[in-house]
Design an enzyme around this catalytic site. Structure first.
Site, short mmCIF file in Angstrom:
data_model
loop_
_atom_site.label_atom_id
_atom_site.label_comp_id
_atom_site.label_asym_id
_atom_site.label_seq_id
_atom_site.Cartn_x
_atom_site.Cartn_y
_atom_site.Cartn_z
N ASP A 1 0.82 -1.22 0.00
CA ASP A 1 0.00 0.00 0.00
C ASP A 1 0.85 1.27 0.00
O ASP A 1 0.52 2.25 -0.66
CB ASP A 1 -0.92 0.01 1.22
CG ASP A 1 -2.09 -0.95 1.08
OD1 ASP A 1 -2.40 -1.34 -0.06
OD2 ASP A 1 -2.69 -1.31 2.10
N ASN B 1 -5.72 8.69 1.89
CA ASN B 1 -6.25 7.99 3.07
C ASN B 1 -6.75 8.94 4.14
O ASN B 1 -7.92 8.91 4.49
CB ASN B 1 -5.18 7.07 3.67
CG ASN B 1 -5.13 5.72 3.00
OD1 ASN B 1 -5.95 5.41 2.14
ND2 ASN B 1 -4.16 4.90 3.37
N ASP C 1 -4.11 13.13 21.93
CA ASP C 1 -2.83 12.96 21.23
C ASP C 1 -2.90 13.54 19.82
O ASP C 1 -1.88 13.90 19.23
CB ASP C 1 -2.46 11.48 21.14
CG ASP C 1 -1.90 10.93 22.44
OD1 ASP C 1 -1.72 11.72 23.39
OD2 ASP C 1 -1.65 9.72 22.52
#
Length: 255
Positions: free
Chosen positions: A44, A114, A144
């Site tokens: 990927d 993505n 975070d």
């Protein structure tokens, strides 16, 4: 899909060079700019890097998996490679357009297939404010980080951050916190793909934040704006019995 001109891309340092050489001997290849299909051999990551590099050519991509996961790839079938491409189905991916400003006042833009993610740079949690379509939806998220994922990317980093998986044709985006501390029970939001999401970083001196569009990273940002764009569609080819939509559905059932 009748294909006569194909280009081949692969990592020359790959441990699978013997397999790649076998594929090269079976077919004739042309220059990338002349191709009707670009074949990318690897995983990927290799595919995403080359999509970013060549998406301006508006040529379909066909990935052949020699990596570990290969969610966006097709299984290796050396003898039937051309036939599988001829019989393939097309998935259209609309990338995210990210605009960031940093603490020096510089403005940058980048595309993501993505996800766009923002994350703390130090041991201290990030703090940021979230707007959707110009309306404040959260005055302070302590976490975070956070990410905005496309349907194609919803089964990647987004899923690891406990975000939902989206059907490919859903016309939606995932807004998902990464290790949210406050509000503790907030798990994110599902937004229409037409939405514009803005993150304003709070206390940038004490709590510096970076941002990434897929693998492209920007340091010490003050704000990030994310929206889907149909100006640069990406065409991915998948074997007819192994479509991206099928994989996304399968992933939702633990497949």
């Amino acid at each position: 899909m009748n294909i006569n001109k194909i280009a081949l891309i692969y990592n020359h340092n790959s441990k699978h060079l013997a397999i790649i050489e076998e594929i090269k001997k079976l077919y004739n290849y042309c220059k990338i700019e002349e191709a009707e299909v670009i074949i990318v051999i690897g995983g990927d990551g290799e595919l995403l890097h080359n999509i970013h590099r060549y998406m301006h050519l508006n040529i379909p991509f066909y990935g052949v998996n020699l990596g570990s996961l290969g969610f966006l790839m097709n299984p290796l079938d050396t003898k039937k490679l051309l036939q599988n491409i001829h019989d393939s189905t097309v998935s259209i991916l609309n990338p995210l357009l990210m605009q960031v400003a940093d603490t020096n006042g510089q403005i940058y833009t980048a595309l993501a297939i993505n996800e766009v993610s923002i994350f703390r740079k130090t041991n201290q949690a990030a703090k940021f404010r979230i707007e959707v379509n110009g309306i404040e939806r959260m005055n302070e998220l302590v976490a975070d980080g956070a990410l905005v994922a496309t349907p194609a990317g919803s089964s990647a980093y987004n899923l690891s951050a406990s975000g939902p998986i989206l059907p490919l044709e859903s016309n939606m985006l995932c807004l998902t916190p990464i290790c949210s501390f406050r509000p503790r029970r907030w798990h994110g939001a599902l937004l229409l793909s037409s939405a514009t999401i803005k993150f304003e970083i709070l206390n940038t001196n004490k709590r510096p934040v970076n941002a990434t569009a897929d693998f492209q990273e920007f340091n010490n940002i003050t704000n990030v704006t994310v929206k889907s764009t149909k100006d640069k569609p990406v065409k991915l080819l998948f074997n007819k019995n192994h479509t991206l939509e099928d994989r996304i559905i399968k992933e939702q059932f633990g497949g």
